[in-house]
Scaffold this motif. Structure first.
Motif, PDB file in Angstrom:
ATOM      1  N   GLU A 178      23.604 -10.772  11.053  1.00 60.34           N
ATOM      2  CA  GLU A 178      23.699 -11.893  10.107  1.00 60.34           C
ATOM      3  C   GLU A 178      22.557 -11.866   9.101  1.00 60.34           C
ATOM      4  N   ALA A 179      21.401 -11.363   9.547  1.00 57.00           N
ATOM      5  CA  ALA A 179      20.241 -11.283   8.661  1.00 57.00           C
ATOM      6  C   ALA A 179      20.298 -10.086   7.722  1.00 57.00           C
ATOM      7  N   GLY A 180      21.317  -9.239   7.874  1.00 57.20           N
ATOM      8  CA  GLY A 180      21.454  -8.074   7.005  1.00 57.20           C
ATOM      9  C   GLY A 180      20.703  -6.853   7.475  1.00 57.20           C
ATOM     10  N   ILE A 181      20.216  -6.878   8.712  1.00 59.14           N
ATOM     11  CA  ILE A 181      19.519  -5.742   9.292  1.00 59.14           C
ATOM     12  C   ILE A 181      20.516  -4.922  10.111  1.00 59.14           C
ATOM     13  N   PHE A 182      20.504  -3.608   9.929  1.00 56.04           N
ATOM     14  CA  PHE A 182      21.390  -2.744  10.696  1.00 56.04           C
ATOM     15  C   PHE A 182      20.990  -2.762  12.173  1.00 56.04           C
ATOM     16  N   THR A 183      21.975  -2.540  13.033  1.00 56.88           N
ATOM     17  CA  THR A 183      21.718  -2.480  14.467  1.00 56.88           C
ATOM     18  C   THR A 183      22.213  -1.159  15.033  1.00 56.88           C
ATOM     19  N   SER A 184      21.408  -0.603  15.930  1.00 57.66           N
ATOM     20  CA  SER A 184      21.797   0.587  16.675  1.00 57.66           C
ATOM     21  C   SER A 184      21.665   0.231  18.147  1.00 57.66           C
ATOM     22  N   VAL A 185      22.765   0.272  18.868  1.00 57.32           N
ATOM     23  CA  VAL A 185      22.812  -0.214  20.253  1.00 57.32           C
ATOM     24  C   VAL A 185      23.035   0.954  21.204  1.00 57.32           C
ATOM     25  N   THR A 186      22.294   0.962  22.305  1.00 55.29           N
ATOM     26  CA  THR A 186      22.452   2.032  23.281  1.00 55.29           C
ATOM     27  C   THR A 186      23.150   1.529  24.535  1.00 55.29           C
ATOM     28  N   GLY A 187      24.000   2.394  25.084  1.00 55.85           N
ATOM     29  CA  GLY A 187      24.611   2.191  26.389  1.00 55.85           C
ATOM     30  C   GLY A 187      24.283   3.395  27.242  1.00 55.85           C
ATOM     31  N   LEU A 205      12.414  -4.235   6.734  1.00 58.49           N
ATOM     32  CA  LEU A 205      12.844  -3.939   8.093  1.00 58.49           C
ATOM     33  C   LEU A 205      14.349  -3.709   8.033  1.00 58.49           C
ATOM     34  N   GLY A 206      14.748  -2.451   8.126  1.00 56.20           N
ATOM     35  CA  GLY A 206      16.137  -2.094   7.835  1.00 56.20           C
ATOM     36  C   GLY A 206      17.021  -1.881   9.039  1.00 56.20           C
ATOM     37  N   ILE A 207      16.425  -1.565  10.205  1.00 55.89           N
ATOM     38  CA  ILE A 207      17.242  -1.297  11.390  1.00 55.89           C
ATOM     39  C   ILE A 207      16.453  -1.606  12.653  1.00 55.89           C
ATOM     40  N   GLU A 214      16.607 -17.043   9.376  1.00 57.33           N
ATOM     41  CA  GLU A 214      15.869 -17.043   8.110  1.00 57.33           C
ATOM     42  C   GLU A 214      14.634 -16.162   8.182  1.00 57.33           C
ATOM     43  N   ASP A 215      13.942 -16.189   9.316  1.00 61.17           N
ATOM     44  CA  ASP A 215      12.782 -15.310   9.477  1.00 61.17           C
ATOM     45  C   ASP A 215      13.210 -13.847   9.546  1.00 61.17           C
ATOM     46  N   LEU A 216      14.324 -13.586  10.206  1.00 55.81           N
ATOM     47  CA  LEU A 216      14.842 -12.215  10.221  1.00 55.81           C
ATOM     48  C   LEU A 216      15.221 -11.752   8.817  1.00 55.81           C
ATOM     49  N   LYS A 217      15.770 -12.650   8.026  1.00 50.14           N
ATOM     50  CA  LYS A 217      16.101 -12.307   6.639  1.00 50.14           C
ATOM     51  C   LYS A 217      14.835 -11.981   5.843  1.00 50.14           C
ATOM     52  N   ARG A 224       0.799  -1.214   0.000  1.00 53.04           N
ATOM     53  CA  ARG A 224       0.000   0.000   0.000  1.00 53.04           C
ATOM     54  C   ARG A 224       0.841   1.278   0.000  1.00 53.04           C
ATOM     55  N   LEU A 225       2.053   1.186   0.530  1.00 57.66           N
ATOM     56  CA  LEU A 225       2.947   2.349   0.578  1.00 57.66           C
ATOM     57  C   LEU A 225       4.288   1.960  -0.049  1.00 57.66           C
ATOM     58  N   PRO A 226       4.304   1.722  -1.355  1.00 62.14           N
ATOM     59  CA  PRO A 226       5.501   1.172  -2.010  1.00 62.14           C
ATOM     60  C   PRO A 226       6.714   2.094  -1.998  1.00 62.14           C
ATOM     61  N   ASP A 227       6.516   3.380  -1.712  1.00 65.32           N
ATOM     62  CA  ASP A 227       7.656   4.306  -1.689  1.00 65.32           C
ATOM     63  C   ASP A 227       8.447   4.241  -0.377  1.00 65.32           C
ATOM     64  N   VAL A 228       7.926   3.522   0.600  1.00 65.66           N
ATOM     65  CA  VAL A 228       8.653   3.373   1.860  1.00 65.66           C
ATOM     66  C   VAL A 228       9.978   2.660   1.591  1.00 65.66           C
ATOM     67  N   GLU A 229      11.054   3.232   2.090  1.00 69.08           N
ATOM     68  CA  GLU A 229      12.386   2.685   1.857  1.00 69.08           C
ATOM     69  C   GLU A 229      12.908   1.857   3.032  1.00 69.08           C
ATOM     70  N   ARG A 230      12.477   2.225   4.255  1.00 70.17           N
ATOM     71  CA  ARG A 230      13.023   1.536   5.428  1.00 70.17           C
ATOM     72  C   ARG A 230      12.021   1.551   6.566  1.00 70.17           C
ATOM     73  N   ILE A 231      11.928   0.410   7.240  1.00 63.53           N
ATOM     74  CA  ILE A 231      11.089   0.274   8.423  1.00 63.53           C
ATOM     75  C   ILE A 231      12.008  -0.006   9.602  1.00 63.53           C
TER      76      ILE A 231
END
Length: 310
Positions: free
Chosen positions: A178-187, A142-144, A132-135, A110-117
């Motif tokens: 490993e699934a190719g999704i970026f990670t942002s980690v907080t400390g 789902l980018g990050i 595999e499910d994460l991939k 429905r929103l094909p212009d969305v680039e990242r979730i």
């Protein structure tokens, strides 16, 4: 019970996103420092989520406003560029996996212009999902994922009710990568208190090094009335570090950690001093800035308390 739309709590980098609630609250509501502490998790009905996605599509394409749709939907859609969506709330990955896939597929349709979730996620919920499910989630844009480490010190994690070990959080971050999704980690600076500062910073730097995320965000502990950590402070069971001790912790974490290619930032409003850059490329410059601030010892160079925020 009707789903109650949560207030918008999001990472600073998601300021351009459309905020789409899948849940309200967090599956791990025992973190003693967090404003989700003690709140009951609500999971939104999938049809209600789809109705909001469709309402956004109609407004974006034809400026149609549907009766009965919350005004916040159109307030957000009216300033949205259509590129990024942030799934609320504190742990959207707790949403049942088949339904989560269905929602992401519906967004793509429905929103094909969305680039990242994007979404917040706990290590416990990541570890319920195989690679595999994460991939597949990655293929659905789902980018990050934003993941709270808070501390690499298991004693601190236990004390603050994190309900997971540093090793579990490290494993979760590696699985996401490993699934190719970026990670942002907080400390969180100061979470070990003055007495546990060195152990906290050393263990946190070690954990971050093992994770090797694409992004790291440093925060400074803030006391929220009504949380157990706030009560502990009031009773003298927890002590805050000073503003300059916070800067010293930030320095130690940057000095002791090692990354392949990470954007490290302390730009969050809770921090007393802001520094950011690519690591390892900008490490020497960032260390130099922090050393100079500490050496000068000028309180005027730090963010004042009244300008600090969550």
């Amino acid at each position: 019970m009707a789903f109650i739309r949560p207030e918008i709590i999001r990472p600073p980098s998601e300021w351009r996103s459309y905020y789409l609630p899948l849940t309200a609250g967090c599956s791990n509501n025992t973190c003693t420092f967090c404003n989700f502490w003690g709140l009951k998790l609500q999971v939104r009905d999938i049809e209600e989520v789809k109705q909001e996605i469709e309402a956004v599509r109609l407004y974006q394409e034809k400026h149609v406003i549907l009766p009965g749709m919350p005004q916040i939907v159109y307030a957000l859609a009216g300033q949205w560029d259509g590129k990024q969506i942030f799934l609320q709330d504190g742990d959207a990955l707790v949403y049942p996996l088949p339904k989560l896939k269905e929602i992401l597929a519906y967004i793509n349709e429905r929103l094909p212009d969305v680039e990242r979730i994007a979404a917040y996620a706990t290590a416990n919920d990541i570890l319920r999902i195989d690679v595999e499910d994460l991939k597949e989630l990655r293929r659905l844009k789902l980018g990050i994922l934003y993941i709270g480490l808070e501390s690499g010190d298991d004693d601190v994690l236990k004390r603050i009710g994190k309900n997971m070990s540093a090793a579990q959080i490290i494993t979760a971050v590696k699985r996401v990568k490993e699934a190719g999704i970026f990670t942002s980690v907080t400390g969180i600076l100061g979470m070990g208190g003055p007495e546990g500062s060195e152990k906290h910073t050393t263990a946190t730097a070690k954990a971050l090094t093992e994770m090797d995320p694409e992004y790291v965000g440093a925060l400074t502990v803030s006391l929220i009335p009504g949380t157990p950590l706030y009560d502990d402070f009031q009773r003298g069971k927890f002590k805050l570090i000073t503003p300059f001790e916070s800067v010293k912790e930030l320095l130690e974490i940057i000095k002791k950690s090692s990354f392949t290619n990470c954007f490290f930032s302390s730009m969050h409003a809770s921090n007393y001093f802001s520094v950011r850059g690519k690591l390892p490329t900008d490490k020497a410059r960032m260390v130099r800035e922090l050393v100079e601030v500490i050496k000068r010892g000028d309180p005027g160079s730090l963010r004042p308390e009244f300008l600090r925020g969550l």
